[in-house]
Design an enzyme around this catalytic site. Structure first.
Site, PDB file in Angstrom:
ATOM      1  N   GLU A   1     -26.666  14.643  -5.683  1.00 27.66           N
ATOM      2  CA  GLU A   1     -27.755  14.669  -5.629  1.00 27.66           C
ATOM      3  C   GLU A   1     -28.683  13.863  -6.355  1.00 27.66           C
ATOM      4  O   GLU A   1     -29.875  13.472  -5.859  1.00 27.66           O
ATOM      5  CB  GLU A   1     -28.294  15.997  -5.800  1.00 27.66           C
ATOM      6  CG  GLU A   1     -28.353  16.563  -7.150  1.00 27.66           C
ATOM      7  CD  GLU A   1     -28.605  18.221  -7.124  1.00 27.66           C
ATOM      8  OE1 GLU A   1     -29.852  18.577  -6.828  1.00 27.66           O
ATOM      9  OE2 GLU A   1     -27.847  18.936  -7.596  1.00 27.66           O
TER      10      GLU A   1
ATOM     11  N   LYS B   1       0.299   5.217  -5.917  1.00 30.23           N
ATOM     12  CA  LYS B   1      -0.615   5.331  -7.293  1.00 30.23           C
ATOM     13  C   LYS B   1      -1.401   6.744  -7.076  1.00 30.23           C
ATOM     14  O   LYS B   1      -1.542   7.257  -8.111  1.00 30.23           O
ATOM     15  CB  LYS B   1      -1.389   4.067  -7.308  1.00 30.23           C
ATOM     16  CG  LYS B   1      -2.327   4.111  -8.139  1.00 30.23           C
ATOM     17  CD  LYS B   1      -3.522   3.010  -7.933  1.00 30.23           C
ATOM     18  CE  LYS B   1      -4.453   3.500  -6.861  1.00 30.23           C
ATOM     19  NZ  LYS B   1      -5.560   2.668  -6.305  1.00 30.23           N
TER      20      LYS B   1
ATOM     21  N   ARG C   1      -8.275  -9.461 -22.699  1.00 30.12           N
ATOM     22  CA  ARG C   1      -8.650 -10.568 -23.548  1.00 30.12           C
ATOM     23  C   ARG C   1     -10.012 -10.965 -23.374  1.00 30.12           C
ATOM     24  O   ARG C   1     -10.699 -11.531 -24.058  1.00 30.12           O
ATOM     25  CB  ARG C   1      -7.891 -11.774 -22.952  1.00 30.12           C
ATOM     26  CG  ARG C   1      -8.265 -12.272 -21.540  1.00 30.12           C
ATOM     27  CD  ARG C   1      -7.395 -13.598 -20.896  1.00 30.12           C
ATOM     28  NE  ARG C   1      -7.724 -13.667 -19.759  1.00 30.12           N
ATOM     29  CZ  ARG C   1      -7.092 -14.490 -18.988  1.00 30.12           C
ATOM     30  NH1 ARG C   1      -6.440 -15.404 -19.524  1.00 30.12           N
ATOM     31  NH2 ARG C   1      -7.757 -14.839 -17.561  1.00 30.12           N
TER      32      ARG C   1
ATOM     33  N   ASP D   1      -3.691  -9.889   1.927  1.00 21.81           N
ATOM     34  CA  ASP D   1      -3.715 -10.378   0.675  1.00 21.81           C
ATOM     35  C   ASP D   1      -3.146 -12.013   0.450  1.00 21.81           C
ATOM     36  O   ASP D   1      -3.382 -12.594  -0.606  1.00 21.81           O
ATOM     37  CB  ASP D   1      -2.720  -9.319  -0.199  1.00 21.81           C
ATOM     38  CG  ASP D   1      -3.138  -8.256  -0.808  1.00 21.81           C
ATOM     39  OD1 ASP D   1      -4.531  -7.879  -0.191  1.00 21.81           O
ATOM     40  OD2 ASP D   1      -2.805  -7.537  -1.736  1.00 21.81           O
TER      41      ASP D   1
ATOM     42  N   ALA E   1     -13.187   1.968  -4.407  1.00 20.21           N
ATOM     43  CA  ALA E   1     -13.184   2.879  -5.532  1.00 20.21           C
ATOM     44  C   ALA E   1     -12.060   2.224  -6.617  1.00 20.21           C
ATOM     45  O   ALA E   1     -11.203   1.751  -6.219  1.00 20.21           O
ATOM     46  CB  ALA E   1     -12.516   4.188  -5.123  1.00 20.21           C
TER      47      ALA E   1
ATOM     48  N   GLY F   1      -7.283  -6.171 -17.632  1.00 17.67           N
ATOM     49  CA  GLY F   1      -8.400  -5.333 -17.503  1.00 17.67           C
ATOM     50  C   GLY F   1      -8.970  -5.101 -16.214  1.00 17.67           C
ATOM     51  O   GLY F   1     -10.143  -4.726 -15.990  1.00 17.67           O
TER      52      GLY F   1
ATOM     53  N   HIS G   1     -27.734  20.768  -3.405  1.00 15.03           N
ATOM     54  CA  HIS G   1     -27.985  21.318  -4.522  1.00 15.03           C
ATOM     55  C   HIS G   1     -26.757  22.457  -5.094  1.00 15.03           C
ATOM     56  O   HIS G   1     -26.774  23.190  -3.802  1.00 15.03           O
ATOM     57  CB  HIS G   1     -29.190  21.550  -4.847  1.00 15.03           C
ATOM     58  CG  HIS G   1     -29.269  22.204  -6.379  1.00 15.03           C
ATOM     59  ND1 HIS G   1     -29.612  21.376  -7.415  1.00 15.03           N
ATOM     60  CD2 HIS G   1     -29.751  23.645  -6.619  1.00 15.03           C
ATOM     61  CE1 HIS G   1     -29.816  22.060  -8.395  1.00 15.03           C
ATOM     62  NE2 HIS G   1     -29.631  23.270  -8.170  1.00 15.03           N
TER      63      HIS G   1
ATOM     64  N   CYS H   1      -1.296   1.614  -3.241  1.00 19.38           N
ATOM     65  CA  CYS H   1      -2.328   2.757  -3.065  1.00 19.38           C
ATOM     66  C   CYS H   1      -1.749   4.147  -3.090  1.00 19.38           C
ATOM     67  O   CYS H   1      -2.278   5.072  -3.761  1.00 19.38           O
ATOM     68  CB  CYS H   1      -3.266   2.418  -1.730  1.00 19.38           C
ATOM     69  SG  CYS H   1      -3.473   1.140  -1.520  1.00 19.38           S
TER      70      CYS H   1
ATOM     71  N   GLU I   1      -6.338   1.735 -13.991  1.00 19.99           N
ATOM     72  CA  GLU I   1      -5.758   2.933 -13.369  1.00 19.99           C
ATOM     73  C   GLU I   1      -4.802   3.291 -13.928  1.00 19.99           C
ATOM     74  O   GLU I   1      -4.514   4.609 -14.107  1.00 19.99           O
ATOM     75  CB  GLU I   1      -5.543   2.437 -12.032  1.00 19.99           C
ATOM     76  CG  GLU I   1      -6.800   2.503 -10.964  1.00 19.99           C
ATOM     77  CD  GLU I   1      -6.604   2.121  -9.645  1.00 19.99           C
ATOM     78  OE1 GLU I   1      -7.856   2.475  -8.816  1.00 19.99           O
ATOM     79  OE2 GLU I   1      -5.750   1.617  -9.226  1.00 19.99           O
TER      80      GLU I   1
ATOM     81  N   TYR J   1      -8.580  -3.545 -11.805  1.00 20.25           N
ATOM     82  CA  TYR J   1      -8.726  -2.169 -11.717  1.00 20.25           C
ATOM     83  C   TYR J   1      -7.210  -1.725 -11.664  1.00 20.25           C
ATOM     84  O   TYR J   1      -7.041  -0.570 -12.280  1.00 20.25           O
ATOM     85  CB  TYR J   1      -9.411  -1.862 -10.431  1.00 20.25           C
ATOM     86  CG  TYR J   1      -8.353  -2.324  -9.078  1.00 20.25           C
ATOM     87  CD1 TYR J   1      -7.711  -1.087  -8.594  1.00 20.25           C
ATOM     88  CD2 TYR J   1      -8.358  -3.571  -8.534  1.00 20.25           C
ATOM     89  CE1 TYR J   1      -6.791  -1.410  -7.460  1.00 20.25           C
ATOM     90  CE2 TYR J   1      -7.326  -3.535  -7.441  1.00 20.25           C
ATOM     91  CZ  TYR J   1      -6.943  -2.696  -7.002  1.00 20.25           C
ATOM     92  OH  TYR J   1      -6.060  -2.786  -6.064  1.00 20.25           O
TER      93      TYR J   1
ATOM     94  N   CYS K   1       0.961  -1.180   0.133  1.00 11.24           N
ATOM     95  CA  CYS K   1       0.062   0.182   0.150  1.00 11.24           C
ATOM     96  C   CYS K   1       0.869   1.107   0.066  1.00 11.24           C
ATOM     97  O   CYS K   1       0.543   2.082  -0.628  1.00 11.24           O
ATOM     98  CB  CYS K   1      -1.007  -0.052   1.124  1.00 11.24           C
ATOM     99  SG  CYS K   1      -1.868   1.553   1.641  1.00 11.24           S
TER     100      CYS K   1
END
Ligand code: FAD
Length: 451
Positions: free
Chosen positions: A439, A51, A198, A302, A340, A175, A434, A48, A181, A177, A43
């Protein structure tokens, strides 16, 4: 006084290991931790944190052109990778120091070196064997290179942070994350990015509509994404790599990066010899309390291949300390974990995708996609997406999926509501903020689909 050198020996100084060591030491346990590379683990050192700093760096280019549309008089900037890397290295050194001080402050003994399990209560680091009442394996994972000739010509996410110079062109293979990214980051930093995956669509496992929008947005920004495509051959050429692909294309890239999966770090760790069961991919098999088949050996993070995210490794580390050192057996709740993906645009997600929810029973889908005010004003065609997947019977929101700048921040908060079991009507009775993008989450009145 026990007969063991330590009450706990932690192998691995990453997110999970460091937290477990500190939490155990706070109960008065005598704790040691071995780290073979740098404290902070994936991390902090090669995941993380660096990155996300690269994500920030890569977003400034678009901000400069948007600023002009908003009336600012700004000259075109150029990105200086060397300057950024210097700052990045200094920041990672600082964070590593913070981790060391945190451990020392908790009176955890740190052994800088590679550890190996030599028995149910024994760990060896360099030439010294230590005995421990409990052993915690928190060795994380590493990027896997595909099994093909010349695969070593490719780099992985570990190498990206250490490049001496940015390549002019890169092929990213994968493909997931991490692949997506880095495609966005490098594109944002001015690299010509090609991506091969692929499968039929990137970000497998996430909500279909959200994946589709991210793929479109990535392509529209200029990433040359090829689905259903893989590498069939690689050869060195000059300072680059010549790549032959399944779609018949052949060209030379300055760099090829594989982001095709991660392997748990259990090779040569002595676990099987000590009686610990490993799974098919080499992951440590554990029960709900992170205990292995050998009662004195536990594993978290992990290396167990449950959910590979930093906050999950940390949770598992805390639950382990509660279970073993505070006498409070604590299983980790892996349900409804918000997460995320830091692509451009970002994605925030919690709960079931529409596809998975449909398998479970009747649902209603509420979804809207539009051009947000901020970038529309700057003349950009970017779209965002807000989506709720609702159980038709209980009215509970089963999944919330957001594709938008800031989606990671939004989903942390929406995640609380979903985790609490909020219904669609709970969302509806919350007054909108708003004018914001989010919203829309509380103003979608009619389902776009039922299934
Ligand atoms: P690690 O952090 O990997 O720590 C394991 C440590 O053990 C390492 O320091 C290693 O050197 C050490 N070690 C291994 N073997 C030995 C041994 N035999 N002896 C001594 N030490 C050993 N997660 C998120 O939540 N959000 C993100 O945005 C995110 N982005 C990521 C981006 C990338 C490029 C990558 C690769 C990962 C990302 N992750 C992200 C995942 C996250 O980094 C991991 O889930 C998390 O670091 C796992 O923590 P851990 O403690 O299990 O292992």
């Amino acid at each position: 006084m026990s007969d063991f050198d330590y009450d706990l020996f932690v192998i691995g100084g990453g997110s999970g290991g460091v937290r477990a060591a500190r939490m155990a030491a706070q109960t008065g346990a005598r704790v040691a931790l071995a780290e073979e590379y740098r404290l902070g683990g994936t991390c902090v050192i090669r995941g993380c944190v660096p990155k996300k700093l690269m994500v920030f760096a890569s977003e400034y280019g678009e901000m400069v052109s948007d600023a002009r549309a908003y009336g600012w008089d700004i000259a075109d900037g150029t990105f200086d990778w060397g300057r950024f890397r210097g700052q990045l290295d200094a920041e990672l050194d600082r964070l590593e120091g913070v981790y060391r001080r945190l451990l020392e402050g908790s009176e955890v003994t740190v052994h800088d070196g590679r550890a190996r399990v030599t028995g149910p209560h024994e760990v060896r680091v360099a030439d010294t064997t230590f005995s421990a009442k409990h052993i915690l394996v928190a060795t994380g994972g590493r990027p896997a290179l595909p099994e093909m000739e010349n695969a070593e010509l490719g780099i992985t996410s570990n190498d990206i942070f250490k490049l001496d110079a940015l390549p002019e062109s890169i092929l990213i293979v994968g493909g997931g994350y991490i692949a997506c990214e880095f495609a966005c980051i490098l594109h944002g930093l001015g690299v010509e990015v090609t991506q091969f995956y692929r499968g039929a669509q990137i970000l497998r496992g996430f909500d279909g509509e959200a994946r589709g929008l991210i793929a479109e947005e990535m392509q529209q920004r200029g990433i040359d994404l090829h689905l259903g495509t893989n590498v069939i051959g690689m050869m060195p050429e000059g300072t680059g790599v010549r790549v032959k692909a399944t779609n018949g294309s052949e060209r030379v890239y300055d760099k090829v990066m594989f982001a095709t999966g991660r392997t748990p770090n259990t090779d040569g760790l002595g676990l099987e010899e000590a009686g610990v069961a490993l799974g098919r991919r080499g992951e440590v098999v554990v029960d709900d309390y992170s205990q292995t088949r050998v009662p004195s050996i536990y594993a978290i993070g992990d290396v167990t291949d449950r959910v590979q995210l930093t906050p999950v490794a940390i949770r598992e580390g805390m639950a382990f300390a509660d279970t073993v050192f505070r006498g409070q057996p604590t299983p980790v709740d892996h349900a409804l974990i918000p997460s995320a993906i830091f692509t451009q645009p970002e994605m925030g997600t919690v709960g079931l995708s529409e596809e998975d929810a449909r398998e479970a029973g009747p649902i209603e889908v509420y979804c809207t996609s539009f051009k947000p005010m901020n970038t529309a004003f700057a003349g950009r065609p970017d779209r965002v997406l807000m989506k709720l997947v609702v159980c038709a019977e209980t009215r509970r929101v089963l999944g919330c999926h957001i594709v938008s700048p800031g989606a990671g921040e939004m989903i942390q908060l929406a995640g609380i509501a979903v985790k609490m079991g909020a219904t669609k009507e709970d969302f509806d009775r919350t007054v909108a903020v708003h004018p914001t993008v989010s919203e829309e989450l509380v103003t979608m009145r009619a389902p776009v689909r039922t299934a």
